[in-house]
Scaffold this motif. Structure first.
Motif, short mmCIF file in Angstrom:
data_model
loop_
_atom_site.label_atom_id
_atom_site.label_comp_id
_atom_site.label_asym_id
_atom_site.label_seq_id
_atom_site.Cartn_x
_atom_site.Cartn_y
_atom_site.Cartn_z
N UNK A 6 -22.33 -7.68 -11.75
CA UNK A 6 -23.77 -7.93 -11.71
C UNK A 6 -24.49 -6.59 -11.85
N UNK A 7 -25.37 -6.50 -12.83
CA UNK A 7 -26.19 -5.30 -13.02
C UNK A 7 -27.63 -5.63 -12.64
N UNK A 8 -28.05 -5.15 -11.48
CA UNK A 8 -29.44 -5.28 -11.07
C UNK A 8 -30.24 -4.15 -11.71
N UNK A 9 -31.33 -4.50 -12.37
CA UNK A 9 -32.14 -3.52 -13.09
C UNK A 9 -33.60 -3.69 -12.68
N UNK A 10 -34.21 -2.62 -12.22
CA UNK A 10 -35.63 -2.63 -11.86
C UNK A 10 -36.40 -1.76 -12.84
N UNK A 11 -37.47 -2.32 -13.38
CA UNK A 11 -38.33 -1.54 -14.28
C UNK A 11 -39.60 -1.18 -13.54
N UNK A 12 -39.75 0.10 -13.21
CA UNK A 12 -40.92 0.58 -12.48
C UNK A 12 -41.91 1.20 -13.46
N UNK A 13 -43.07 0.61 -13.54
CA UNK A 13 -44.08 1.10 -14.50
C UNK A 13 -45.48 0.75 -14.04
N UNK A 14 -46.38 1.69 -14.24
CA UNK A 14 -47.81 1.46 -14.15
C UNK A 14 -48.47 2.26 -15.27
N UNK A 15 -49.60 1.78 -15.78
CA UNK A 15 -50.32 2.60 -16.76
C UNK A 15 -50.86 3.86 -16.09
N UNK A 16 -51.18 4.84 -16.89
CA UNK A 16 -51.70 6.11 -16.37
C UNK A 16 -53.13 5.89 -15.88
N UNK A 17 -53.29 5.86 -14.55
CA UNK A 17 -54.61 5.64 -13.95
C UNK A 17 -54.95 6.85 -13.09
N UNK A 18 -55.83 7.67 -13.62
CA UNK A 18 -56.22 8.92 -12.95
C UNK A 18 -57.69 9.15 -13.28
N UNK A 19 -58.53 9.09 -12.25
CA UNK A 19 -59.97 9.14 -12.49
C UNK A 19 -60.65 10.16 -11.58
N UNK A 20 -60.51 11.44 -11.89
CA UNK A 20 -61.17 12.47 -11.07
C UNK A 20 -62.69 12.40 -11.14
N UNK A 21 -63.22 11.69 -12.14
CA UNK A 21 -64.67 11.59 -12.28
C UNK A 21 -65.28 10.65 -11.23
N UNK A 58 -27.23 0.40 -8.72
CA UNK A 58 -28.54 -0.11 -9.11
C UNK A 58 -29.05 0.73 -10.28
N UNK A 59 -29.68 0.07 -11.24
CA UNK A 59 -30.31 0.76 -12.36
C UNK A 59 -31.82 0.65 -12.20
N UNK A 60 -32.50 1.78 -12.30
CA UNK A 60 -33.96 1.81 -12.17
C UNK A 60 -34.55 2.54 -13.36
N UNK A 61 -35.45 1.87 -14.05
CA UNK A 61 -36.21 2.50 -15.13
C UNK A 61 -37.52 3.01 -14.56
N UNK A 346 -26.69 -9.64 -16.21
CA UNK A 346 -27.76 -8.64 -16.18
C UNK A 346 -29.01 -9.28 -15.60
N UNK A 347 -29.50 -8.70 -14.51
CA UNK A 347 -30.66 -9.26 -13.80
C UNK A 347 -31.77 -8.22 -13.73
N UNK A 348 -32.63 -8.19 -14.75
CA UNK A 348 -33.74 -7.21 -14.76
C UNK A 348 -35.03 -7.80 -14.20
N UNK A 349 -35.77 -6.97 -13.47
CA UNK A 349 -37.03 -7.41 -12.87
C UNK A 349 -38.04 -6.27 -12.91
N UNK A 350 -39.31 -6.62 -12.90
CA UNK A 350 -40.35 -5.62 -12.65
C UNK A 350 -40.20 -5.14 -11.21
#
Length: 529
Positions: A6-21, A58-61, A346-350
Motif C-alpha cells: 500500500x502506497x499512501x500519498x499525500x499531496x500538500x498544496x496551496x496557491x501562493x497567498x501573500x498580501x503584505x498590502x 509515506x509519500x508526501x508531495x 496506490x491511495x493518493x489524497x489531498x
C-alpha cells in the motif's frame, strides 16, 4: 513476507497567498488554517511513529508554492500573529465553556494551539521545511515535488518552454529546500497528456501519478490494471489511483469523514456566537469567518447537532483504520492470486483533507501505520521509489489524457466559467519565451524585470484560479489574481521591450510577489534536452 503493498500519498498544496498590502488577508487565513490543522498535526503524528519505532512509509508531495510560503519570513511572522490571536481566544473559550458539555473540547483546542505555537516557533524554527526535511532524512517519508505554481500542464503543452519552466523551477525549489533531487513529481490535478512524461524525463523524474482511467485506458491495456505501474516510452513510471481505497475516504456519503461522531466542520463559533464576543477574531470588516473552534459532531444529516465528544471520535478513528486495513487485506489476497507479483495499491489524497476538512484525519493516518505494522502481515506500506526498486520490470504503454477532476478529464479547468483566461495565458507564455530568447545577456535591471515577468506569468498560470472559478467559491479573488498577474506581466513586457523599466514599480512587485527568489528567466529559452 507481505502479499501486497500500500502506497499512501499525500499531496500538500496551496496557491501562493501573500498580501503584505493588507493588515488582514482572508486568503492568507487559508494558509494559517492549513498549517495549524493539517501540516503541524501531520508532522506530530509522523514524529510519534518515529519515536515509537513504528516501521512505516509515506509519500508526501509538497508543492513549490507551499514550500515558498513555509520559508517566507513575512508569512512566518503573520502566522505567529494568527496563533497568538487564536491562543487568546482559546483562553477565553476555556473560561466561557466551564461547566458545559463543550469544556473538554475547549481544553483540547487550548492544548493543541499551545503545542502548535511551541513546535512552530521553537522546535521547527518557524520553518516547516526544516521539519519535513528531518522526516525525509529518516528514510521513512519520501518527499516529492510538483510543478512550480501548480499550472495545468496539458493546456500549456502548446508552449513546451512554459511546461519546462514549471517543471524545472519545481525541481530547483525542491533541491534548494532538501539538498537532493526529487524522485517523483505530482502532476497538478493528476492531469496528464501524452508527451508530458518526455519533459519529466529531462529532469530525471522517475515517476508520477494519474487517475484510475489514466492507466486503464492506456495505449495498451495494462496487464495488472492499476495494481502495478506502467512505464511510458520515455521510461518514466506512471502509478494510478485505486478506486476502492479512495472511495472509502473521499466519498461524501460513504467515506469515513462523514461518520456522525466526527467533528462537524461547518458549525463554528465565528458564526454561532455573539458578534461582539467574536469580533476581535474574525475579519476586521465584520465578516464572520471560521475560527477553528467547533464544538459539535456531525450527529446526522439534518441541522440538529450534538456536542462533540473527543473520546468517541478517537474510538471511531481506530475502528475506521481497522476497517480500511481489513478491506486492503481482502483486496491484496484476491489480487495476489491472479498476479505474478505482489500487487500495489496506490491511495493518493489531498493532504488538506486530513485535519482541516476531516479533523480526525491525521490520527487516522497514524493509526493506519500502527495497525499495518503490528496487527497483520498481509499488507506492507511502501513508496513508489521502493516499489520500482523491487520490481523494475514493468509494461510499457502511454497513459490516456486524464485528470482527477470531476468527470475525469479536463472540463473543470476549461469551461464557460474560466475559458476566457487561456488566450491571455497562451499569449503571455509565448511572449515570455520570446523575451528569454531575445535578451540572453540582459543588464542587471533588465534581468530583474525579466525575472519578475516570469514570476507573474507563473502565478497567473496556477490551476487554482480556474478551479475556483469553476466551483463558484472565491470567484472574485481568483479573477482578480489572474488579471493582476497578467497585467503585471504585460506591463513588464512593455517596459523591457521599450527600454523604460520603472524601477519603483518593479521594486513593489518584487516585494509583493516574491516567490522563487532564485528564478532565472532564461529557463524559458531552453529547448528539449
Amino acid at each position: 513476507m507481505a502479499k501486497g503493498y500500500l502506497a499512501l500519498v499525500l499531496h500538500a498544496h496551496l496557491p501562493f497567498v501573500r498580501h503584505p498590502e493588507h493588515s488582514y488577508s482572508l486568503e492568507e487565513k487559508w494558509y494559517h488554517e492549513a498549517v495549524t490543522e493539517t501540516y503541524i498535526p501531520l508532522i506530530w503524528g509522523l514524529e510519534r511513529l518515529l519515536n515509537d519505532g513504528v516501521p512505516f512509509k509515506l509519500t508526501v508531495s509538497l508543492s513549490p508554492t507551499l514550500l515558498s510560503m513555509f520559508g517566507d519570513p513575512f508569512l512566518q511572522h503573520r502566522y505567529l500573529q494568527h496563533l497568538d490571536r487564536m491562543l487568546e481566544l482559546a483562553d477565553r473559550e476555556v473560561h466561557r465553556t466551564r461547566g458545559t458539555p463543550y469544556h473538554e473540547t475547549a481544553l483540547m483546542y487550548h492544548g493543541r494551539l499551545h503545542g502548535a505555537r511551541n513546535s512552530y516557533a521553537h522546535r521547527y524554527g518557524k520553518n516547516l521545511i526544516l521539519a519535513f526535511k528531518k522526516l525525509f532524512d529518516t528514510g521513512r517519508v519520501e518527499l516529492i515535488t510538483s510543478a512550480a505554481t501548480h499550472g495545468y500542464l496539458p493546456f500549456m503543452m502548446v508552449h513546451p518552454a512554459a511546461v519546462r519552466a514549471q517543471i524545472e523551477i519545481g525541481v530547483n525549489t525542491f533541491r534548494q529546500c532538501f539538498d537532493r533531487d526529487p524522485a517523483g513529481l505530482w502532476l497538478p490535478e493528476c492531469a496528464y497528456i501524452a508527451g508530458l512524461d518526455e519533459i519529466l524525463r529531462e529532469y530525471n523524474i522517475r515517476y508520477f501519478f494519474t487517475d484510475t482511467h489514466g492507466l486503464l485506458f492506456a495505449s495498451h491495456r495494462p496487464r495488472f490494471g492499476i495494481f502495478a505501474p506502467i512505464y511510458c516510452p520515455s521510461g518514466v513510471a506512471a502509478f494510478a489511483r485505486d478506486v476502492e481505497s479512495s472511495k472509502q475516504v473521499w466519498s461524501a456519503k460513504e467515506g469515513y469523514p462523514g461518520d456522525f461522531d466526527y467533528r462537524e466542520y461547518y458549525r463554528d463559533i465565528g458564526f454561532d456566537l455573539d458578534f461582539e464576543y467574536v469580533k476581535p477574531y474574525i475579519h476586521p470588516n465584520g465578516l464572520r469567518v471560521h475560527t477553528g473552534f467547533k464544538y459539535y459532531r456531525i450527529t446526522g444529516t439534518g441541522n440538529h447537532k450534538e456536542p462533540y465528544v473527543p473520546k468517541w471520535a478517537r474510538a471511531r478513528v481506530d475502528e475506521h483504520a481497522g476497517n480500511f486495513i481489513f478491506n486492503r487485506e481482502h483486496q491484496v489476497r484476491y489480487l495476489s492470486g491472479v498476479m505474478d507479483r505482489p500487487p500495489l495499491i496506490v491511495a493518493p489524497y489531498d493532504a488538506e483533507l486530513f485535519g482541516h476538512w476531516w479533523f480526525e484525519g491525521p490520527e487516522w493516518l497514524e493509526s493506519i501505520a500502527r495497525k499495518i505494522a503490528y496487527d497483520q502481515d498481509t499488507v506492507e506500506l511502501t513508496t513508489p521509489s521502493e516499489y520500482l526498486k523491487c520490481f523494475p520490470c514493468n509494461q510499457v504503454a502511454v497513459p490516456c489524457s486524464s485528470s482527477w477532476g470531476n468527470k475525469g478529464y479536463h472540463e473543470v479547468w476549461l469551461n464557460h466559467t474560466n475559458d476566457w483566461i487561456y488566450r491571455h495565458l497562451h499569449w503571455a507564455a509565448e511572449q515570455m519565451t520570446a523575451l528569454a530568447r531575445d535578451y540572453p545577456h540582459a543588464d542587471a535591471l533588465e534581468r530583474r524585470a525579466l525575472n519578475q515577468a516570469a514570476r507573474e506569468l507563473l502565478l497567473a498560470q496556477a490551476s487554482d484560479w480556474a478551479f475556483i472559478m469553476a466551483t463558484d467559491t472565491m470567484v472574485e479573488y481568483a479573477v482578480r489574481r489572474t488579471k493582476t498577474h497578467l497585467l503585471n506581466f504585460k506591463g513588464l513586457w512593455h517596459q523591457v521591450r521599450e527600454q523604460r523599466i520603472e524601477r519603483h514599480w518593479l521594486e513593489e512587485l518584487e516585494d509583493k510577489n516574491n516567490i522563487f527568489p532564485e528564478i532565472d528567466y532564461a529557463v524559458y529559452a531552453k529547448s528539449a534536452k
